[in-house]
Design a protein around this motif. Sequence first.
Motif, mmCIF file in Angstrom:
data_model
loop_
_atom_site.group_PDB
_atom_site.id
_atom_site.type_symbol
_atom_site.label_atom_id
_atom_site.label_comp_id
_atom_site.label_asym_id
_atom_site.label_seq_id
_atom_site.Cartn_x
_atom_site.Cartn_y
_atom_site.Cartn_z
ATOM 1 N N ARG A 45 0.836 -1.194 0.000
ATOM 2 C CA ARG A 45 0.000 0.000 0.000
ATOM 3 C C ARG A 45 0.876 1.251 0.000
ATOM 4 N NH1 ARG A 45 -5.218 -1.003 0.822
ATOM 5 N NH2 ARG A 45 -5.589 1.214 1.176
ATOM 6 N N CYS A 46 0.402 2.288 -0.689
ATOM 7 C CA CYS A 46 1.128 3.550 -0.715
ATOM 8 C C CYS A 46 0.122 4.688 -0.887
ATOM 9 C CB CYS A 46 2.157 3.560 -1.848
ATOM 10 S SG CYS A 46 1.452 3.404 -3.502
ATOM 11 N N ASP A 47 0.606 5.893 -0.689
ATOM 12 C CA ASP A 47 -0.230 7.061 -0.953
ATOM 13 C C ASP A 47 -0.227 7.415 -2.433
ATOM 14 O OD1 ASP A 47 -0.924 7.611 1.803
ATOM 15 O OD2 ASP A 47 1.167 8.236 2.060
ATOM 16 N N LEU A 48 0.936 7.286 -3.061
ATOM 17 C CA LEU A 48 1.084 7.639 -4.470
ATOM 18 C C LEU A 48 1.841 6.551 -5.207
ATOM 19 C CD1 LEU A 48 1.140 9.515 -6.976
ATOM 20 C CD2 LEU A 48 3.194 10.592 -5.987
ATOM 21 N N LEU A 49 1.250 6.059 -6.279
ATOM 22 C CA LEU A 49 1.957 5.208 -7.221
ATOM 23 C C LEU A 49 2.325 6.050 -8.428
ATOM 24 C CD1 LEU A 49 2.930 2.421 -8.296
ATOM 25 C CD2 LEU A 49 0.690 2.257 -9.431
ATOM 26 N N VAL A 50 3.621 6.162 -8.704
ATOM 27 C CA VAL A 50 4.098 6.820 -9.916
ATOM 28 C C VAL A 50 4.413 5.719 -10.913
ATOM 29 C CG1 VAL A 50 5.816 8.334 -10.946
ATOM 30 C CG2 VAL A 50 5.055 8.742 -8.604
ATOM 31 N N ALA A 51 3.604 5.614 -11.958
ATOM 32 C CA ALA A 51 3.800 4.588 -12.976
ATOM 33 C C ALA A 51 4.696 5.153 -14.066
ATOM 34 C CB ALA A 51 2.460 4.152 -13.553
ATOM 35 N N GLY A 52 5.923 4.655 -14.119
ATOM 36 C CA GLY A 52 6.901 5.177 -15.072
ATOM 37 C C GLY A 52 8.026 5.878 -14.354
ATOM 38 N N ALA A 102 -1.859 -1.154 -3.883
ATOM 39 C CA ALA A 102 -2.989 -0.275 -3.586
ATOM 40 C C ALA A 102 -2.449 1.126 -3.374
ATOM 41 C CB ALA A 102 -3.733 -0.761 -2.339
ATOM 42 N N ALA A 103 -3.093 2.102 -3.996
ATOM 43 C CA ALA A 103 -2.626 3.489 -3.917
ATOM 44 C C ALA A 103 -3.813 4.428 -3.784
ATOM 45 C CB ALA A 103 -1.818 3.852 -5.165
ATOM 46 N N ARG A 104 -3.611 5.502 -3.033
ATOM 47 C CA ARG A 104 -4.639 6.540 -2.933
ATOM 48 C C ARG A 104 -4.668 7.406 -4.188
ATOM 49 N NH1 ARG A 104 -3.197 9.879 2.142
ATOM 50 N NH2 ARG A 104 -5.157 10.968 1.569
ATOM 51 N N GLY A 120 6.842 17.346 -14.082
ATOM 52 C CA GLY A 120 6.769 16.166 -13.231
ATOM 53 C C GLY A 120 6.968 16.522 -11.775
ATOM 54 N N ALA A 121 7.975 17.363 -11.492
ATOM 55 C CA ALA A 121 8.207 17.793 -10.113
ATOM 56 C C ALA A 121 7.014 18.571 -9.574
ATOM 57 C CB ALA A 121 9.478 18.633 -10.043
ATOM 58 N N ARG A 122 6.445 19.434 -10.395
ATOM 59 C CA ARG A 122 5.272 20.176 -9.951
ATOM 60 C C ARG A 122 4.069 19.264 -9.736
ATOM 61 N NH1 ARG A 122 4.015 25.481 -13.227
ATOM 62 N NH2 ARG A 122 2.301 25.367 -11.718
ATOM 63 N N ALA A 123 3.943 18.230 -10.557
ATOM 64 C CA ALA A 123 2.853 17.281 -10.364
ATOM 65 C C ALA A 123 3.010 16.535 -9.052
ATOM 66 C CB ALA A 123 2.803 16.299 -11.530
ATOM 67 N N GLY A 124 4.238 16.124 -8.725
ATOM 68 C CA GLY A 124 4.473 15.443 -7.455
ATOM 69 C C GLY A 124 4.101 16.307 -6.272
ATOM 70 N N ALA A 125 4.471 17.590 -6.335
ATOM 71 C CA ALA A 125 4.091 18.517 -5.269
ATOM 72 C C ALA A 125 2.578 18.684 -5.220
ATOM 73 C CB ALA A 125 4.779 19.860 -5.485
ATOM 74 N N GLY A 126 1.932 18.721 -6.405
ATOM 75 C CA GLY A 126 0.485 18.845 -6.449
ATOM 76 C C GLY A 126 -0.225 17.654 -5.843
ATOM 77 N N VAL A 127 0.293 16.464 -6.093
ATOM 78 C CA VAL A 127 -0.294 15.263 -5.494
ATOM 79 C C VAL A 127 -0.224 15.335 -3.971
ATOM 80 C CG1 VAL A 127 -0.065 12.773 -5.210
ATOM 81 C CG2 VAL A 127 0.128 13.786 -7.486
ATOM 82 N N ALA A 128 0.950 15.727 -3.454
ATOM 83 C CA ALA A 128 1.085 15.837 -1.996
ATOM 84 C C ALA A 128 0.060 16.818 -1.438
ATOM 85 C CB ALA A 128 2.505 16.270 -1.643
ATOM 86 N N ALA A 129 -0.150 17.942 -2.144
ATOM 87 C CA ALA A 129 -1.138 18.919 -1.691
ATOM 88 C C ALA A 129 -2.551 18.353 -1.778
ATOM 89 C CB ALA A 129 -1.014 20.193 -2.517
ATOM 90 N N ALA A 130 -2.852 17.634 -2.866
ATOM 91 C CA ALA A 130 -4.183 17.050 -3.017
ATOM 92 C C ALA A 130 -4.463 16.013 -1.942
ATOM 93 C CB ALA A 130 -4.313 16.429 -4.405
#
Length: 352
Positions: free
Chosen positions: A2-9, A143-145, A291-301
Amino acid sequence: MRCDLLVAGAGPAGAAAAIAAAGRGPRVVLLHDARSQVWPGESLPPGMAGLVDAAFGPGLLDEDRHLAAYGTRSCWASDDLIETDFLANPLGGGWLLDRARFDADARARAEAAGATLVAGRLETIAAVSDGWNITLRDGRRLAARFVLDATGRAAAVARHMGSGREAFDRQVALVATLADAHPYRGTSVEAVADGWWYTTPLPGGRRVLAFLTDADLLGDGVPGWARRLSETLHMRRLAGEGAGAAVPRTYPAETAAARTLHGPRWCVAGDAAMTFDPLSSQGISAAILMGARAGAGVAAALAGDGSAFAGWDEDYRTLQGETADLGRHYALMETRWRDAPFWSRRRQPPPA
């Protein structure tokens, strides 16, 4: 698992996203499909070294791994070969990358930042009440959020979500890797009637040579490689002896974009989001930045910010428009073949 974020790729976009998200607290899994391939010979234009340092930390770019680029040469809008020296550029020099090594080093930085690297290929993804259940090709389950699609042109996650891709041209690339015997440390470009050529040195005494055209203009394709090269003004000399005997591979090189960049508990980045004309030299730098901005956005979401992707989405579309304008500018500059299909297509204004 289980994880909070799965980055595929786990290319530059995925690794940058994983680092940005993991540094903000979420548990991140970075899924690496070792069979994913990109063509050899990536370059970073002047001014991008700071972006790489910001995304991955200092030291990823050095001359033990990659080549510093000192300039560019182009035969464009005239028959002359014009050199632009980076020594006069206030942003400094560029870089010619060993792409496989760059990606491996970026993945290692993601692991060091706290992401868990998992080798495998996404097979299925199913929505559940608290996120996603993912099955890998070998049967393992995750499993990922939240899921971030950085699977390149395949856009495996986005396609599952029903987000199609819109292609704006039909460009393809014939690409060969050669032995290198030339001292020039930079990319050389030559426009021709039905497309354009480029050649770039690679670390390890190699060189990449590529011809780009539209799929319907490819004609005899690989068998016509030597003939096409022999008809160039400069590229046949710049590529070196034996280049005509090389056997190139064909790669997709179209400019395209996902129709939807994010949705509930998912988003896209890198080539899964947008692919740019290689002439712009924006692909890898855009992938790292967004990509870096998306990762930060996911953490915020994940922390409850419902507007985490609003500005990111708008900036991605702005970058898409600016790069398209640049491509049209280059096409308008090239007037030697006004009526040739490759160039007339690219001179057309964007649809309203």
